[in-house]
Each structure stands twice: as C-alpha cells, then as structure tokens.
Write a protein that holds these residues in place. Structure first.
Motif, PDB file in Angstrom:
ATOM      1  N   VAL A 174      -9.056  -7.273   3.884  1.00 36.12           N
ATOM      2  CA  VAL A 174      -8.589  -7.108   5.269  1.00 36.12           C
ATOM      3  C   VAL A 174      -9.752  -6.975   6.263  1.00 36.12           C
ATOM      4  CG1 VAL A 174      -7.302  -5.602   6.841  1.00 36.12           C
ATOM      5  CG2 VAL A 174      -6.315  -6.249   4.636  1.00 36.12           C
ATOM      6  N   THR A 214     -11.785  -8.058  -4.253  1.00 34.92           N
ATOM      7  CA  THR A 214     -10.399  -7.774  -3.857  1.00 34.92           C
ATOM      8  C   THR A 214      -9.466  -7.945  -5.047  1.00 34.92           C
ATOM      9  OG1 THR A 214     -10.811  -8.497  -1.589  1.00 34.92           O
ATOM     10  CG2 THR A 214      -8.514  -8.437  -2.299  1.00 34.92           C
ATOM     11  N   VAL A 245      -5.585  -4.556  -0.153  1.00 29.62           N
ATOM     12  CA  VAL A 245      -6.207  -4.567   1.178  1.00 29.62           C
ATOM     13  C   VAL A 245      -7.736  -4.563   1.198  1.00 29.62           C
ATOM     14  CG1 VAL A 245      -4.241  -3.573   2.383  1.00 29.62           C
ATOM     15  CG2 VAL A 245      -5.899  -2.060   1.297  1.00 29.62           C
ATOM     16  N   MET A 246      -8.382  -3.991   0.197  1.00 32.38           N
ATOM     17  CA  MET A 246      -9.841  -3.823   0.254  1.00 32.38           C
ATOM     18  C   MET A 246     -10.540  -4.742  -0.734  1.00 32.38           C
ATOM     19  SD  MET A 246     -10.596  -1.739   2.643  1.00 32.38           S
ATOM     20  CE  MET A 246     -12.278  -1.203   2.316  1.00 32.38           C
ATOM     21  N   PRO A 247     -11.628  -5.390  -0.317  1.00 30.33           N
ATOM     22  CA  PRO A 247     -12.168  -5.466   1.055  1.00 30.33           C
ATOM     23  C   PRO A 247     -11.665  -6.673   1.849  1.00 30.33           C
ATOM     24  CG  PRO A 247     -13.751  -6.358  -0.494  1.00 30.33           C
ATOM     25  CD  PRO A 247     -12.544  -5.969  -1.318  1.00 30.33           C
ATOM     26  N   ALA A 261      -8.556   4.118  -3.801  1.00 33.45           N
ATOM     27  CA  ALA A 261      -8.433   2.881  -3.014  1.00 33.45           C
ATOM     28  C   ALA A 261      -7.718   3.153  -1.686  1.00 33.45           C
ATOM     29  CB  ALA A 261      -7.673   1.820  -3.811  1.00 33.45           C
ATOM     30  N   TYR A 281     -11.819   3.714   6.094  1.00 37.84           N
ATOM     31  CA  TYR A 281     -12.480   2.581   6.745  1.00 37.84           C
ATOM     32  C   TYR A 281     -11.718   2.165   8.004  1.00 37.84           C
ATOM     33  CZ  TYR A 281     -14.074  -2.083   7.833  1.00 37.84           C
ATOM     34  OH  TYR A 281     -14.550  -3.174   8.519  1.00 37.84           O
ATOM     35  N   ALA A 282     -10.382   2.047   7.869  1.00 39.48           N
ATOM     36  CA  ALA A 282      -9.572   1.563   8.985  1.00 39.48           C
ATOM     37  C   ALA A 282      -9.590   2.535  10.163  1.00 39.48           C
ATOM     38  CB  ALA A 282      -8.138   1.316   8.520  1.00 39.48           C
ATOM     39  N   TYR A 333      -9.601   2.693   1.943  1.00 37.61           N
ATOM     40  CA  TYR A 333      -9.029   1.787   2.947  1.00 37.61           C
ATOM     41  C   TYR A 333      -8.701   2.527   4.244  1.00 37.61           C
ATOM     42  CZ  TYR A 333      -5.464  -0.666   5.545  1.00 37.61           C
ATOM     43  OH  TYR A 333      -4.747  -1.216   6.570  1.00 37.61           O
ATOM     44  N   THR A 351       0.829  -1.208   0.000  1.00 41.82           N
ATOM     45  CA  THR A 351       0.000   0.000   0.000  1.00 41.82           C
ATOM     46  C   THR A 351       0.862   1.256   0.000  1.00 41.82           C
ATOM     47  OG1 THR A 351      -1.566  -1.266   1.336  1.00 41.82           O
ATOM     48  CG2 THR A 351      -1.978   1.084   1.122  1.00 41.82           C
ATOM     49  N   LEU A 388      -2.416   5.947   8.733  1.00 37.71           N
ATOM     50  CA  LEU A 388      -3.663   6.021   7.969  1.00 37.71           C
ATOM     51  C   LEU A 388      -3.928   7.454   7.483  1.00 37.71           C
ATOM     52  CD1 LEU A 388      -5.832   3.620  10.164  1.00 37.71           C
ATOM     53  CD2 LEU A 388      -4.943   3.168   7.866  1.00 37.71           C
ATOM     54  N   THR A 436      -7.151  -5.193  -6.648  1.00 36.02           N
ATOM     55  CA  THR A 436      -5.704  -5.458  -6.693  1.00 36.02           C
ATOM     56  C   THR A 436      -5.165  -5.299  -8.107  1.00 36.02           C
ATOM     57  OG1 THR A 436      -5.779  -6.998  -4.826  1.00 36.02           O
ATOM     58  CG2 THR A 436      -3.933  -7.228  -6.332  1.00 36.02           C
TER      59      THR A 436
END
Length: 248
Positions: free
Chosen positions: A155, A140, A151-153, A108, A115-116, A112, A31, A232, A144
C-alpha cells in the motif's frame, strides 16, 4: 448464549464492521476481518473464511474505473512476485503454532497502522520502480502468506508511484485481488482451505457488502480523516492484543 449460536453472530458482526471500514476508507476489509477473527479462531482458518468476501469486494473495486490493462502491464512484476511470495509464505500460516502466527498478524497490524498514522510521503522514480516492484511484491507476498494481511509494504509503495486517485484505488484492487487468489491457492496447496469452508465464506459476502454500503453512507457524513485515525488506533490495539498472547 451457547457458543454455537454466538459464532455465526460473531462472523456476521466481523464482516459488517470490516465491510464498513472498506466502505469508508476504500480498504481494510481483510485487515480488520483477520484481526477480529484471529481472536477466536486460528489465523489459517480466518484467512480461508475471508477469501470470497475479499475477492468479491476487491474485484468490484478493481473494475469500478477504466480498463486495467495498462495497470497490469505496469505492475505485473510486482503481482507475479506477490503470487510467489504468498504461496511460499502460506506454509508459515498453516504450520506455525496459531499463537505465534497470531503474534505475526498482530505485529503486521501494528506496523501497518503505525506507518499509516505517520504516513511519511515519498515518491519512487520510474527507474527505481523497475527494480523495486519485484522486491516489494515478494515481501508483500510473504507477509500475506504468513499473516493473511495484504497491506504491507504494497500500500505505501503503490501510494508512492505518482498515480491519480482513480488509478491508485484500482491498483489497490488489483494488488488485493492478486493477493486473495494467491492466498486461496496457497491455503489449498497446504490443505488449510477445504471446499466445505466455501459455504461459510460465501455467506460472509452478504454482511461484507451491507457493511460497505453502510460505510459509503457514513463516509458522506463524517470526516474520513477522523474515521481513518480511529480505525488505525483500533488496529494498533487489536495488534497489541494478538501479539501479546504468546507472551502471557
């Protein structure tokens, strides 16, 4: 300093930072590397460079616990769909204008990180897992393939499967390893991954591993929660910069 001298220093710095983030948080190398490299080179080239450092660090993470046979049996529908989605999505990373694939990467990263930061807790039942795993894997995979970010979705979905910490870390390693191999295959299939790039990708393993070691050292001395928040927020700023480029 001449650009030809700056580029290797930029690569080393990128993988040191990305490795450190992974050392502290257990994830984030692709990432961060995609976000930083995407500021200087096309996302398809950046994705090709991170294949070997990502593979080595994730395989190490995958095999750092008990045997993974049981996890593979549980997650194989998701892993298979990650492969299919990534190989299909790689066409977007290769063929779309780099500015717009950079825009996709920026979005993206922001999704991510946003969300995190909020991280709403939820749990998926065994019954739902059977139906959700292939869909999550496919989404995902496409993300990717199109952005180089794994990582999404996957993780948040893996976090919802009621695993213990060791299983969760191994499941991340399994998911990321699968994504890395599928991305390498997809880039190769669309002529975006040249054998000549393997040398540079292999050299990037060294700063990535040094960064991981440094990150593990740092993890013992600072609050992982505070570091994660800073990481983040950094991703959101990076995502904003990348996403705003086609609009300027």
């Amino acid at each position: 300093m001449h650009d030809s001298m700056m580029y290797p220093l930029f690569l080393v710095g990128t993988f040191l930072v990305a490795g450190m983030v992974k050392g502290v948080t257990g994830m984030g190398l692709p990432t961060v590397a995609m976000g930083l490299l995407g500021m200087a080179i096309p996302p398809a080239s950046a994705a090709a460079l991170l294949v070997l450092p990502s593979l080595v660090t994730n395989v190490w993470q995958l095999f750092s616990g008990p045997p993974v046979t049981q996890l593979v049996r549980r997650l194989w529908p998701m892993l298979l769909c990650i492969c299919l989605g990534t190989i299909a999505g790689s066409a977007l990373l290769v063929r779309v204008d780099p500015l717009w694939s950079g825009f996709g990467l920026g979005v993206a990263l922001m999704v991510y990180a946003g969300y995190a930061l909020i991280a709403p807790a939820f749990s998926v039942s065994t019954f739902l897992e059977r139906w959700l795993s292939p869909a999550i894997g496919l989404i995902t995979g496409v993300v990717t393939g199109a952005t180089g970010v794994f990582v999404m979705p996957a993780v948040p979905y893996l976090a919802s499967l009621n695993m213990n910490r060791e299983e969760f870390v191994q499941a991340l390693g399994l998911s990321f390893t699968t994504s890395t191999l599928a991305l390498a295959f997809g880039l190769f299939a669309y002529d975006a991954f040249q054998v000549s790039q393997l040398g540079t990708s292999a050299l990037a393993i060294i700063p990535a591993l040094i960064g991981m070691w440094a990150g593990q050292y740092v993890r013992m001395r600072i609050s992982p929660k505070r570091f994660r928040q800073c990481f983040l927020l950094f991703l959101i700023l990076l995502g904003l910069e990348l996403a705003s480029r086609p609009l300027l």
